[in-house]
Motif scaffolding. Structure first.
Motif, PDB file in Angstrom:
ATOM      1  N   VAL A  88     -16.623 -35.773   8.111  1.00 53.69           N
ATOM      2  CA  VAL A  88     -17.315 -36.448   9.349  1.00 53.69           C
ATOM      3  C   VAL A  88     -17.261 -35.470  10.396  1.00 53.69           C
ATOM      4  O   VAL A  88     -17.010 -34.352  10.375  1.00 53.69           O
ATOM      5  CB  VAL A  88     -16.309 -37.737   9.744  1.00 53.69           C
ATOM      6  CG1 VAL A  88     -16.293 -38.751   8.502  1.00 53.69           C
ATOM      7  CG2 VAL A  88     -14.974 -37.352  10.367  1.00 53.69           C
ATOM      8  N   ASP A  89     -18.059 -36.120  11.716  1.00 55.42           N
ATOM      9  CA  ASP A  89     -18.263 -35.338  12.845  1.00 55.42           C
ATOM     10  C   ASP A  89     -18.821 -33.784  12.400  1.00 55.42           C
ATOM     11  O   ASP A  89     -18.672 -32.911  13.039  1.00 55.42           O
ATOM     12  CB  ASP A  89     -16.823 -35.189  13.459  1.00 55.42           C
ATOM     13  CG  ASP A  89     -16.091 -36.289  14.186  1.00 55.42           C
ATOM     14  OD1 ASP A  89     -16.997 -37.310  14.143  1.00 55.42           O
ATOM     15  OD2 ASP A  89     -15.063 -36.164  14.246  1.00 55.42           O
TER      16      ASP A  89
ATOM     17  N   ASP B 202      -5.318 -27.003  -4.129  1.00 57.71           N
ATOM     18  CA  ASP B 202      -4.926 -26.592  -2.750  1.00 57.71           C
ATOM     19  C   ASP B 202      -5.604 -25.247  -2.443  1.00 57.71           C
ATOM     20  O   ASP B 202      -6.821 -25.143  -1.917  1.00 57.71           O
ATOM     21  CB  ASP B 202      -3.362 -26.557  -2.619  1.00 57.71           C
ATOM     22  CG  ASP B 202      -2.778 -27.817  -2.771  1.00 57.71           C
ATOM     23  OD1 ASP B 202      -3.323 -28.956  -2.203  1.00 57.71           O
ATOM     24  OD2 ASP B 202      -1.599 -27.970  -3.272  1.00 57.71           O
ATOM     25  N   LEU B 203      -5.015 -24.173  -2.475  1.00 59.94           N
ATOM     26  CA  LEU B 203      -5.471 -22.683  -2.317  1.00 59.94           C
ATOM     27  C   LEU B 203      -6.320 -22.882  -0.724  1.00 59.94           C
ATOM     28  O   LEU B 203      -7.574 -22.557  -0.863  1.00 59.94           O
ATOM     29  CB  LEU B 203      -6.306 -22.385  -3.479  1.00 59.94           C
ATOM     30  CG  LEU B 203      -5.424 -22.009  -4.775  1.00 59.94           C
ATOM     31  CD1 LEU B 203      -6.509 -21.780  -5.578  1.00 59.94           C
ATOM     32  CD2 LEU B 203      -4.555 -20.888  -4.289  1.00 59.94           C
ATOM     33  N   GLU B 204      -5.598 -23.394   0.251  1.00 58.70           N
ATOM     34  CA  GLU B 204      -6.404 -23.358   1.543  1.00 58.70           C
ATOM     35  C   GLU B 204      -6.550 -21.889   2.154  1.00 58.70           C
ATOM     36  O   GLU B 204      -5.933 -21.105   1.915  1.00 58.70           O
ATOM     37  CB  GLU B 204      -5.628 -24.438   2.428  1.00 58.70           C
ATOM     38  CG  GLU B 204      -5.844 -25.830   2.076  1.00 58.70           C
ATOM     39  CD  GLU B 204      -5.169 -26.737   3.078  1.00 58.70           C
ATOM     40  OE1 GLU B 204      -5.423 -26.558   4.351  1.00 58.70           O
ATOM     41  OE2 GLU B 204      -5.043 -27.901   2.623  1.00 58.70           O
ATOM     42  N   LEU B 205      -7.649 -21.983   3.199  1.00 61.92           N
ATOM     43  CA  LEU B 205      -7.897 -20.754   3.613  1.00 61.92           C
ATOM     44  C   LEU B 205      -7.170 -20.514   4.825  1.00 61.92           C
ATOM     45  O   LEU B 205      -6.849 -21.501   5.580  1.00 61.92           O
ATOM     46  CB  LEU B 205      -9.485 -20.487   4.070  1.00 61.92           C
ATOM     47  CG  LEU B 205     -10.591 -20.312   3.100  1.00 61.92           C
ATOM     48  CD1 LEU B 205     -10.420 -21.151   1.848  1.00 61.92           C
ATOM     49  CD2 LEU B 205     -12.068 -20.537   3.803  1.00 61.92           C
TER      50      LEU B 205
ATOM     51  N   GLY C 152     -13.954 -23.659   3.744  1.00 59.81           N
ATOM     52  CA  GLY C 152     -14.889 -22.669   3.908  1.00 59.81           C
ATOM     53  C   GLY C 152     -16.199 -23.465   3.648  1.00 59.81           C
ATOM     54  O   GLY C 152     -17.178 -22.780   3.453  1.00 59.81           O
ATOM     55  N   VAL C 153     -16.332 -24.619   3.332  1.00 66.60           N
ATOM     56  CA  VAL C 153     -17.451 -25.415   2.883  1.00 66.60           C
ATOM     57  C   VAL C 153     -17.347 -26.790   3.339  1.00 66.60           C
ATOM     58  O   VAL C 153     -16.134 -27.346   3.546  1.00 66.60           O
ATOM     59  CB  VAL C 153     -17.485 -25.250   1.112  1.00 66.60           C
ATOM     60  CG1 VAL C 153     -16.380 -26.228   0.661  1.00 66.60           C
ATOM     61  CG2 VAL C 153     -18.867 -25.575   0.802  1.00 66.60           C
TER      62      VAL C 153
ATOM     63  N   ALA D 129     -12.523 -33.683   9.198  1.00 69.35           N
ATOM     64  CA  ALA D 129     -13.577 -33.476  10.542  1.00 69.35           C
ATOM     65  C   ALA D 129     -14.445 -32.230   9.883  1.00 69.35           C
ATOM     66  O   ALA D 129     -13.895 -31.358   8.932  1.00 69.35           O
ATOM     67  CB  ALA D 129     -12.967 -33.093  11.692  1.00 69.35           C
ATOM     68  N   TRP D 130     -15.412 -32.168   9.989  1.00 67.10           N
ATOM     69  CA  TRP D 130     -16.401 -30.986   9.514  1.00 67.10           C
ATOM     70  C   TRP D 130     -15.723 -29.709   9.883  1.00 67.10           C
ATOM     71  O   TRP D 130     -15.717 -28.647   9.022  1.00 67.10           O
ATOM     72  CB  TRP D 130     -17.748 -31.008  10.054  1.00 67.10           C
ATOM     73  CG  TRP D 130     -18.901 -29.817   9.927  1.00 67.10           C
ATOM     74  CD1 TRP D 130     -19.670 -29.567   8.738  1.00 67.10           C
ATOM     75  CD2 TRP D 130     -18.777 -28.675  10.591  1.00 67.10           C
ATOM     76  NE1 TRP D 130     -19.971 -28.478   8.648  1.00 67.10           N
ATOM     77  CE2 TRP D 130     -19.864 -27.804   9.833  1.00 67.10           C
ATOM     78  CE3 TRP D 130     -18.651 -28.318  11.948  1.00 67.10           C
ATOM     79  CZ2 TRP D 130     -20.499 -26.653  10.308  1.00 67.10           C
ATOM     80  CZ3 TRP D 130     -18.878 -26.924  12.246  1.00 67.10           C
ATOM     81  CH2 TRP D 130     -19.893 -26.284  11.493  1.00 67.10           C
ATOM     82  N   ARG D 131     -15.340 -29.469  11.085  1.00 64.88           N
ATOM     83  CA  ARG D 131     -14.845 -28.074  11.510  1.00 64.88           C
ATOM     84  C   ARG D 131     -13.574 -27.937  10.823  1.00 64.88           C
ATOM     85  O   ARG D 131     -13.259 -26.926  10.388  1.00 64.88           O
ATOM     86  CB  ARG D 131     -14.437 -28.330  12.805  1.00 64.88           C
ATOM     87  CG  ARG D 131     -15.715 -28.143  13.776  1.00 64.88           C
ATOM     88  CD  ARG D 131     -15.399 -27.988  15.496  1.00 64.88           C
ATOM     89  NE  ARG D 131     -16.578 -27.936  16.040  1.00 64.88           N
ATOM     90  CZ  ARG D 131     -17.508 -27.046  16.067  1.00 64.88           C
ATOM     91  NH1 ARG D 131     -17.244 -25.817  15.633  1.00 64.88           N
ATOM     92  NH2 ARG D 131     -18.531 -27.036  16.925  1.00 64.88           N
ATOM     93  N   ASP D 132     -12.643 -29.209  10.373  1.00 64.70           N
ATOM     94  CA  ASP D 132     -11.525 -29.170   9.705  1.00 64.70           C
ATOM     95  C   ASP D 132     -11.826 -28.272   8.107  1.00 64.70           C
ATOM     96  O   ASP D 132     -11.347 -27.640   7.387  1.00 64.70           O
ATOM     97  CB  ASP D 132     -10.750 -30.037   9.620  1.00 64.70           C
ATOM     98  CG  ASP D 132      -9.347 -29.851   9.296  1.00 64.70           C
ATOM     99  OD1 ASP D 132      -8.639 -29.002   9.140  1.00 64.70           O
ATOM    100  OD2 ASP D 132      -8.633 -31.132   8.728  1.00 64.70           O
ATOM    101  N   ALA D 133     -12.898 -29.025   7.632  1.00 67.22           N
ATOM    102  CA  ALA D 133     -13.330 -28.724   6.281  1.00 67.22           C
ATOM    103  C   ALA D 133     -13.753 -27.093   6.175  1.00 67.22           C
ATOM    104  O   ALA D 133     -13.175 -26.760   5.308  1.00 67.22           O
ATOM    105  CB  ALA D 133     -14.392 -29.679   5.846  1.00 67.22           C
ATOM    106  N   MET D 134     -14.289 -26.977   7.240  1.00 64.21           N
ATOM    107  CA  MET D 134     -14.805 -25.408   7.048  1.00 64.21           C
ATOM    108  C   MET D 134     -13.715 -24.393   7.430  1.00 64.21           C
ATOM    109  O   MET D 134     -13.758 -23.458   6.621  1.00 64.21           O
ATOM    110  CB  MET D 134     -16.114 -25.296   8.439  1.00 64.21           C
ATOM    111  CG  MET D 134     -17.283 -26.084   8.112  1.00 64.21           C
ATOM    112  SD  MET D 134     -17.970 -25.794   6.475  1.00 64.21           S
ATOM    113  CE  MET D 134     -18.844 -23.906   6.731  1.00 64.21           C
TER     114      MET D 134
END
Length: 594
Positions: A432-433, A301-304, A292-293, A283-288
C-alpha cells in the motif's frame, strides 16, 4: 441420459461402482496395443482414460477386425460391459484405473491423420517445442494436463462469480468498442467503416466505465473482463487477457481489500489450499527497503539491510565513492550460507544484470572472515552485520535504483538453490501507499505510477502543488509468493483534484476534456466515494494449476511475439477491405493481397 444418446457417460468417470453396467462411450483413441488375437485401447475423453478390451469371447469378428485397424486420435463410439480390470493401471492419471469396458460394438466416427505432435506421452518424455505445439493447438489441447488446467480455470471463474454475487455485486458488461483513452500502454485501434477516418479502441481495462457505473448508482459492480494492451513483447504477458474486475461505492481501501481477500481465499480453497486472513500489509517504502521490490516473496526471510552507517575509513575507494555520491551499502546475511564459488559467481552475474558493479561477499569461519569482501568493506563492518559463524554476507553499493533490484534478484536466486526450504507455502500480502507519480527518466516529467484516476492520500493532497513526487497514492497491490495478482485504488471524485492531476501530467484543460470529457461530465453529475480492483485471472489460474506459463491456462494463446500461430494472426488484409475502411498501408514496398 436418453436411450438414444450416443453415450451414457464419460469414459474417464467409470469406477468400480459401474461394474456390470452396459455403457455407451465416445472419445479419442489414446493408445492401441495389439497382442495378436487380443486388442486393448485406451479411450480418452475430458474425464480421463479407460481401457477398452477387445476379445473374441465378447467382441464379434467384425468388431475385432475394426479394433485391429484403430489409429491413435481417431474418434470412436463403443458399447460394452464394465468389468473388473485384471491388473489395475499403474498410471495414476488414468481416471478409470480399476475397470475396463469389454467392447461389443465399435464404430469409427472421426478418422484422424497421423498426428503432427503426440498427444500420448511416455513418462519422462519431453514435450515438442512450444512453437510447434501452438501451431497444432487443437492436438495440444487434447493433452490431459491442458484439459485439467482449463477445467480448473472454468471452476475458478464460477467460484469468483458466486463469491462476488453473494457479496452483493452485480455482473455488468461494459463496451469492447470504446474511445481511445491511453492508460499506460498503447491501444489496439479498430477503424470504423461507417465513420471513415475515425477509430474505436479495444479496452485496456473497464476503468472509466466502472467508475461511471458508480456515478450512476450501481453500488457494487464486477465483470469477468477481456482486456487488450498493445505492449512491447514480454514473456509473461498476453496482448489480450482476462481480469476479475470490480468496483464499489462508499468504501475505503480496507473495504475493497477485504472483498478481494474473500475472493482469493475462495479461489485458493477451491484449489485445495487454506489461506489465513487478513493478509499482511506493507507500505511501499517498507517493501522496497526490506525486499528491494514492490512484489516481495514473503515465503522466506533474507531481508535486505542498510549497512551504510557501518562503513568507515577502511572501506575500499569504490565503496566510499558510491556512498559519498548519495548511494548506500546494502546487503543480505545468508545464515549457514555455505555458498560455493560457482554459486557466488552466478549471484554476481544476477547483481550485475541490474546495474550493480559487482557483488561483495565474505564468509565467516571459526577463525574470522574470508573472501573478497574483507578487503572491500573491512572486518569491522562485517562484524557489524551480526552474521554468525557459517554465514555469508552479500552486499552491493550504489543508489537505490541499483541496489534494490540487484539485491532483490540475489534474494530470489538464493531461494531457488537446491535444498532451500521455504518457511511458508502461501504468502499473501498487500503493498500500500505507493507513490502517486514517477519521474520519466527520459523527459523528467511526472507520469502516473498507475493510472491518472487514483486518489492521492488524504494526508498528502497539499503536496500536489509543492512536492508531487512525495505524494502517496491510495493505491494497493495484492501480492502472492512474489507475484503481483492485481492492483486497485480509491478513485478521484473531486473534479478540481482530477484537473490538478491532469495538469501535473502535462494535460491542459482542453486536452483533458478531449480525452476524458465523458468521465469528467460523469463526475460533475455527483460521484460517490468509490474504489475498486482488478485481479489478473490468467496469472491466478497459472499459479493454482502449477503451470509454467500463462499459455498453459489459455485455450488459444498468443506467442511472446503477439502472434496466434494456430489461426495465423495477425495477417495482411486485402486492398479492397482497406479501401472500404479508408486505410492505406504506409509501407509502399509491401505488396498487398488483392
Amino acid at each position: 441420459m436418453s436411450a438414444t444418446a450416443l453415450r451414457s457417460g464419460r469414459a474417464g468417470a467409470l469406477t468400480r461402482q459401474d461394474l456390470g453396467r452396459t455403457v455407451r462411450l465416445g472419445g479419442w483413441v489414446h493408445r492401441v496395443r495389439d497382442l495378436g488375437g487380443l486388442v486393448f485401447a485406451d479411450l480418452r475423453d475430458l474425464a480421463g482414460l479407460v481401457q477398452l478390451s477387445f476379445d473374441p469371447r465378447w467382441s464379434s469378428p467384425e468388431v475385432m477386425r475394426a479394433a485391429a485397424r484403430l489409429g491413435t486420435e481417431c474418434v470412436v463410439l463403443v458399447e460394452g460391459l464394465v468389468a473388473q480390470r485384471p491388473e489395475p493401471a499403474t498410471d495414476q492419471s488414468m481416471g478409470s484405473r480399476d475397470v475396463e469396458v469389454q467392447v461389443t460394438a465399435l464404430r469409427v466416427v472421426g478418422q484422424a491423420s497421423t498426428p503432427a505432435i503426440p498427444v500420448a506421452r511416455n513418462e519422462g518424455e519431453e514435450l515438442p517445442a512450444e512453437e510447434l505445439r501452438l501451431r497444432h493447438r487443437v492436438l495440444d489441447l487434447r493433452r490431459p494436463e491442458l484439459q485439467k488446467n482449463l477445467v480448473l480455470r472454468h471452476h475458478l471463474l464460477q467460484r469468483a462469480r458466486q463469491t462476488l454475487t453473494g457479496l452483493g455485486f452485480l455482473e455488468i458488461e461494459t463496451p469492447i468498442l470504446t474511445r481511445p483513452t491511453p492508460e499506460g500502454a498503447r491501444d489496439y485501434l479498430v477503424p470504423s467503416r461507417v465513420h471513415p477516418g475515425e477509430f474505436y479502441a479495444l479496452p485496456q481495462s473497464p476503468q472509466i466505465y466502472k467508475q461511471l457505473l458508480m456515478v450512476a448508482g450501481y453500488d457494487r459492480y464486477f465483470q469477468i473482463a477481456r482486456c487488450f494492451r498493445d505492449e512491447d513483447l514480454r514473456a509473461d504477458r498476453q496482448p489480450e487477457f482476462t481480469q476479475i474486475d470490480l468496483e464499489a461505492s462508499f468504501v475505503s481501501a480496507e473495504d475493497v481489500q477485504e472483498v478481494v481477500e474473500q475472493v482469493l481465499v475462495e479461489l485458493w480453497q477451491l484449489a485445495g489450499h487454506e489461506v489465513p486472513v487478513p493478509f499482511v500489509r506493507l507500505a511501499w517504502r517498507d517493501a522496497m527497503e526490506r525486499f528491494g521490490v514492490d512484489k516481495p516473496d514473503l515465503r522466506f526471510d533474507l531481508e535486505l539491510k542498510d549497512w551504510t552507517a557501518l562503513a568507515d575509513d577502511t572501506v575500499a575507494p569504490f565503496v566510499r565513492d558510491a556512498i559519498s555520491g548519495g548511494g548506500r551499502l546494502r546487503g543480505i546475511v545468508v545464515p549457514d550460507g555455505a555458498l560455493s564459488r560457482k554459486e557466488l559467481d552466478a549471484l554476481g552475474v544476477v547483481a550485475k544484470a541490474s546495474g550493480a558493479g559487482g557483488l561483495i561477499w565474505a564468509r565467516r569461519t571459526d577463525t574470522g572472515w574470508e573472501g573478497q569482501g574483507v578487503k572491500a568493506v573491512g572486518t569491522a563492518m562485517l562484524d557489524g552485520t551480526g552474521g554468525g559463524v557459517g554465514c555469508t554476507v552479500l552486499a552491493v553499493t550504489g543508489p537505490d535504483r541499483v541496489t534494490s533490484p540487484a539485491l532483490s534478484g540475489v534474494r530470489l536466486a538464493l531461494s531457488r538453490r537446491p535444498g532451500f526450504v521455504m518457511a511458508r507455502e502461501h504468502a499473501f500480502c498487500w503493498v500500500v501507499d505507493f507513490p502517486l507519480f514517477e519521474l520519466d527518466p527520459g523527459s523528467g516529467s511526472h507520469v502516473p505510477a498507475h493510472h491518472p484516476f487514483t486518489a492521492p492520500h488524504p494526508d498528502d493532497v497539499a503536496l500536489l502543488e509543492t512536492a508531487p513526487e512525495r505524494c502517496r497514492a491510495q493505491h494497493y497491490d495484492a501480492v502472492y509468493n512474489g507475484n503481483e495478482l492485481g492492483s486497485g485504488s480509491i478513485r478521484i471524485t473531486d473534479i478540481a483534484v482530477q484537473g490538478t492531476i491532469f495538469r501535473l501530467l502535462g494535460l491542459e484543460h482542453d486536452e483533458a476534456q478531449r480525452r476524458f470529457g465523458f468521465l469528467l461530465d460523469g463526475l460533475a453529475a455527483g460521484a460517490p466515494p468509490h474504489g475498486g480492483f482488478a485481479l489478473g485471472f490468467d496469472r491466478i489460474a497459472m499459479l493454482l494449476a502449477g503451470a509454467p506459463s500463462l499459455r498453459d491456462v489459455i485455450a488459444f494463446p498468443k506467442t511472446t511475439a503477439a502472434r496466434a500461430l494456430f489461426e495465423g494472426a495477425p495477417t495482411p488484409v486485402g486492398r479492397a477491405e482497406l479501401e472500404a475502411l479508408g486505410i492505406r498501408v504506409a509501407r509502399a514496398e509491401r505488396e498487398q493481397p488483392v
